[in-house]
Design a protein around this motif. Structure first.
Motif, PDB file in Angstrom:
ATOM      1  N   UNK A  42       0.833  -1.202   0.000  1.00  0.00           N
ATOM      2  CA  UNK A  42       0.000   0.000   0.000  1.00  0.00           C
ATOM      3  C   UNK A  42       0.869   1.254   0.000  1.00  0.00           C
ATOM      4  N   UNK A  43       1.930   1.222   0.794  1.00  0.00           N
ATOM      5  CA  UNK A  43       2.861   2.356   0.814  1.00  0.00           C
ATOM      6  C   UNK A  43       3.553   2.540  -0.521  1.00  0.00           C
ATOM      7  N   UNK A  48       4.255   5.476  -5.627  1.00  0.00           N
ATOM      8  CA  UNK A  48       4.240   5.463  -7.092  1.00  0.00           C
ATOM      9  C   UNK A  48       3.212   6.454  -7.625  1.00  0.00           C
ATOM     10  N   UNK A  49       2.037   6.511  -7.004  1.00  0.00           N
ATOM     11  CA  UNK A  49       1.021   7.472  -7.437  1.00  0.00           C
ATOM     12  C   UNK A  49       1.517   8.904  -7.288  1.00  0.00           C
ATOM     13  N   UNK A  50       2.216   9.202  -6.200  1.00  0.00           N
ATOM     14  CA  UNK A  50       2.791  10.531  -6.005  1.00  0.00           C
ATOM     15  C   UNK A  50       3.825  10.827  -7.081  1.00  0.00           C
ATOM     16  N   UNK A  51       4.648   9.845  -7.375  1.00  0.00           N
ATOM     17  CA  UNK A  51       5.670  10.006  -8.414  1.00  0.00           C
ATOM     18  C   UNK A  51       5.032  10.265  -9.782  1.00  0.00           C
ATOM     19  N   UNK A  52       3.970   9.538 -10.090  1.00  0.00           N
ATOM     20  CA  UNK A  52       3.267   9.731 -11.368  1.00  0.00           C
ATOM     21  C   UNK A  52       2.661  11.130 -11.429  1.00  0.00           C
TER      22      UNK A  52
END
Length: 95
Positions: A42-43, A48-52
């Motif tokens: 989950x972390x 990854x979502x933040x990076x995207x």
């Protein structure tokens, strides 16, 4: 349904499920390990979502690609992501 599940033993089978409801107690020494793995994954997903999101914010401010081109590129990326997901799902179904 519960009766059917009791008759079936899926211990040796791999499967992907959208949701899982546990009707009884789940015990065992491996449960902490499973929870740690889930928390870690989950972390990783959040990271990854933040990076995207940061990537798309940076690309939007680069002054190299026009806004129209960026819109077209975003459509292409979305198409590629959907196609990839469909191919991956079909491959998992085949085993």
């Amino acid at each position: 349904m519960a009766r059917y599940l009791k008759q079936m033993n899926y211990a040796e089978q791999k499967m992907v499920v959208g949701a899982l409801e546990v009707i009884g107690d789940v015990t065992g020494s491996g449960m902490k390990t499973i929870r740690k793995s889930i928390d870690s994954l989950s972390g990783n997903v959040a990271s990854i979502n933040t990076e995207i999101n940061n990537y798309w914010s940076d690309i939007a401010n680069d002054a190299v690609i026009t806004p129209g081109e960026k819109k077209d590129l975003r459509k292409e990326i979305n198409t590629i992501e959907r196609t990839h997901a469909a191919i991956l799902s079909a491959a998992e179904d085949e085993g």
